[in-house]
Design a protein around this motif. Structure first.
Motif, PDB file in Angstrom:
ATOM      1  N   ASN A  51      40.495  -3.469  17.217  1.00  0.00           N
ATOM      2  CA  ASN A  51      39.745  -4.118  16.149  1.00  0.00           C
ATOM      3  C   ASN A  51      38.522  -3.268  15.812  1.00  0.00           C
ATOM      4  N   ASP A  52      38.349  -2.925  14.550  1.00  0.00           N
ATOM      5  CA  ASP A  52      37.284  -1.995  14.175  1.00  0.00           C
ATOM      6  C   ASP A  52      35.895  -2.525  14.498  1.00  0.00           C
ATOM      7  N   ARG A  53      35.708  -3.840  14.418  1.00  0.00           N
ATOM      8  CA  ARG A  53      34.402  -4.411  14.727  1.00  0.00           C
ATOM      9  C   ARG A  53      34.065  -4.213  16.208  1.00  0.00           C
ATOM     10  N   PHE A  85      35.316  -1.911  18.159  1.00  0.00           N
ATOM     11  CA  PHE A  85      35.131  -0.464  18.357  1.00  0.00           C
ATOM     12  C   PHE A  85      33.704  -0.053  18.005  1.00  0.00           C
ATOM     13  N   LYS A  86      33.219  -0.537  16.878  1.00  0.00           N
ATOM     14  CA  LYS A  86      31.862  -0.181  16.443  1.00  0.00           C
ATOM     15  C   LYS A  86      30.815  -0.695  17.421  1.00  0.00           C
ATOM     16  N   GLU A  87      30.996  -1.937  17.882  1.00  0.00           N
ATOM     17  CA  GLU A  87      30.020  -2.526  18.792  1.00  0.00           C
ATOM     18  C   GLU A  87      29.933  -1.738  20.101  1.00  0.00           C
ATOM     19  N   VAL A  88      31.070  -1.225  20.558  1.00  0.00           N
ATOM     20  CA  VAL A  88      31.088  -0.494  21.825  1.00  0.00           C
ATOM     21  C   VAL A  88      30.704   0.969  21.630  1.00  0.00           C
ATOM     22  N   ASP A 108      34.441   3.627   9.052  1.00  0.00           N
ATOM     23  CA  ASP A 108      34.171   2.953  10.315  1.00  0.00           C
ATOM     24  C   ASP A 108      33.093   3.663  11.126  1.00  0.00           C
ATOM     25  N   ALA A 109      33.102   4.993  11.145  1.00  0.00           N
ATOM     26  CA  ALA A 109      32.092   5.727  11.925  1.00  0.00           C
ATOM     27  C   ALA A 109      31.978   7.155  11.421  1.00  0.00           C
ATOM     28  N   ILE A 110      30.751   7.688  11.447  1.00  0.00           N
ATOM     29  CA  ILE A 110      30.507   9.100  11.128  1.00  0.00           C
ATOM     30  C   ILE A 110      29.670   9.691  12.254  1.00  0.00           C
ATOM     31  N   VAL A 111      30.129  10.817  12.782  1.00  0.00           N
ATOM     32  CA  VAL A 111      29.458  11.470  13.901  1.00  0.00           C
ATOM     33  C   VAL A 111      29.211  12.934  13.542  1.00  0.00           C
ATOM     34  N   PHE A 113      29.202 -12.389  18.292  1.00  0.00           N
ATOM     35  CA  PHE A 113      30.386 -11.568  18.026  1.00  0.00           C
ATOM     36  C   PHE A 113      31.622 -12.459  17.881  1.00  0.00           C
ATOM     37  N   GLN A 114      31.787 -13.410  18.775  1.00  0.00           N
ATOM     38  CA  GLN A 114      32.930 -14.326  18.729  1.00  0.00           C
ATOM     39  C   GLN A 114      32.908 -15.151  17.441  1.00  0.00           C
ATOM     40  N   LYS A 115      31.719 -15.578  17.042  1.00  0.00           N
ATOM     41  CA  LYS A 115      31.586 -16.355  15.803  1.00  0.00           C
ATOM     42  C   LYS A 115      31.985 -15.509  14.606  1.00  0.00           C
TER      43      LYS A 115
END
Length: 333
Positions: free
Chosen positions: A10-12, A14-17, A62-65, A208-210
């Protein structure tokens, strides 16, 4: 009620971690494994809204590094959809364009890389495909445009194979889609331990769950509405086609039983269509009669006007003659 455990499929999640600044070592280990390079330092950039193309307007990657001479975009694709390649290409081209606009000259000093972690490509397919822009002879058009498509199903296959050596070798990819129970069975090192801790913390966060529950509800509602609309559209389309055919056959005075067999419409429906056609025919006929009456009155009016004009002209002619006669008599005297 048992709470859902959201993996980094799940992209959300992934981003949080992985985009947490305190977890840059997790992202570093993941990218080093995928790109087969050594990363000394990386910088997680804020994902900006892409622009310049109506098809990707208001979309966030989703992410830029940034690391060294590389700008790396990461996309999490939980499903393999037909539009993924087109959308992903639009994303990386937008980033490539933005990079090319910086500075006084065009150059290929900075590698623009896109990493797609995609599920749904099939466990029996290659673990990775690398795409570049080149001609039929393999000659690169530009050397700094690279897309990595990672087949995450390949790593699921390794996990279920129970081959400990292969699992250990590919653990940073495998861990991304393991649930809480499966993670306990993973071979551990510093990176895996930290990942397990952080993905668990994220899932234990009520906010996060909400968020995830609301997102899933939105998706379910959208999917339900789309499914209903599609089914209704198909039904209406097929039904409308049958009705049009039935109307044509009715106008040819074909028996209702045969029309019913040909179109799938019931006799009752056909009788209603026939009734509508009769009523429409009567309406057209009545309209024709009304129009003809109006036309008849118009002709009558025109005839009256012609008669009036003729009478007026004759009277005017008589008056003119009378005046001329009077004028002539006075002239003689």
């Amino acid at each position: 009620m048992k709470r859902e455990f959201y993996t980094c499929k799940n992209d959300r999640a992934f981003k949080e971690v992985f985009l947490n600044p305190n977890n840059s070592d997790l992202l570093k280990a993941l990218l080093e494994f995928i790109l087969k390079i050594k990363i000394d330092k990386l910088e997680i950039k804020k994902t900006e809204l892409l622009s310049g193309n109506v098809n990707i307007k208001d979309k966030r990657v989703d992410a830029i590094v940034h690391t060294g001479n590389k700008k790396i975009e990461i996309e999490i694709n939980s499903q393999n959809k037909d539009y993924l390649h087109t959308r992903s290409t639009a994303y990386i081209c937008n980033i490539y364009q933005s990079n090319a606009s910086v500075g006084d000259t065009y150059n290929e000093d900075t590698d623009i890389i896109q990493v797609n972690l995609t599920w749904g490509l099939g466990r029996n397919n290659d673990e990775m495909k690398i795409y570049k822009i080149m001609n039929e002879k393999g000659e690169l058009y530009v050397k700094n445009f690279i897309i990595y498509e990672i087949n995450m199903d390949y790593y699921d296959k390794i996990w279920y194979s129970k081959n400990e050596d292969e699992i250990k070798k590919n653990q940073y990819m495998i861990m991304l889609d393991l649930d809480k129970k499966e993670l306990k069975s993973m071979p551990k090192d510093k990176i895996v331990d930290k990942y397990i801790t952080n993905v668990t913390i994220v899932n234990d966060d009520p906010e996060f769950q909400k968020y995830m529950s609301e997102e899933e509800d939105k998706k379910k509602i959208q999917n339900s509405l789309l499914s209903e609309a599609k089914e209704e559209g198909i039904y209406q389309g097929e039904n409308q086609k049958s009705i049009e055919i039935a109307k044509n056959l009715l106008s040819m005075n074909m028996p209702l039983e045969e029309i019913s067999k040909a179109t799938g419409l019931s006799i009752e429906n056909l009788n209603e269509l026939k009734k509508e056609q009769i009523e429409m025919s009567k309406k057209v006929e009545n309209n024709h009669k009304v129009n003809m009456q109006k036309f008849s009155k118009l002709i009558e009016f025109n005839e009256i006007c012609d008669m009036t004009n003729q009478i007026f002209e004759r009277r005017l002619y008589a008056i003119e003659n009378k005046l001329n006669s009077i004028i002539e008599k006075k002239r003689v005297k």
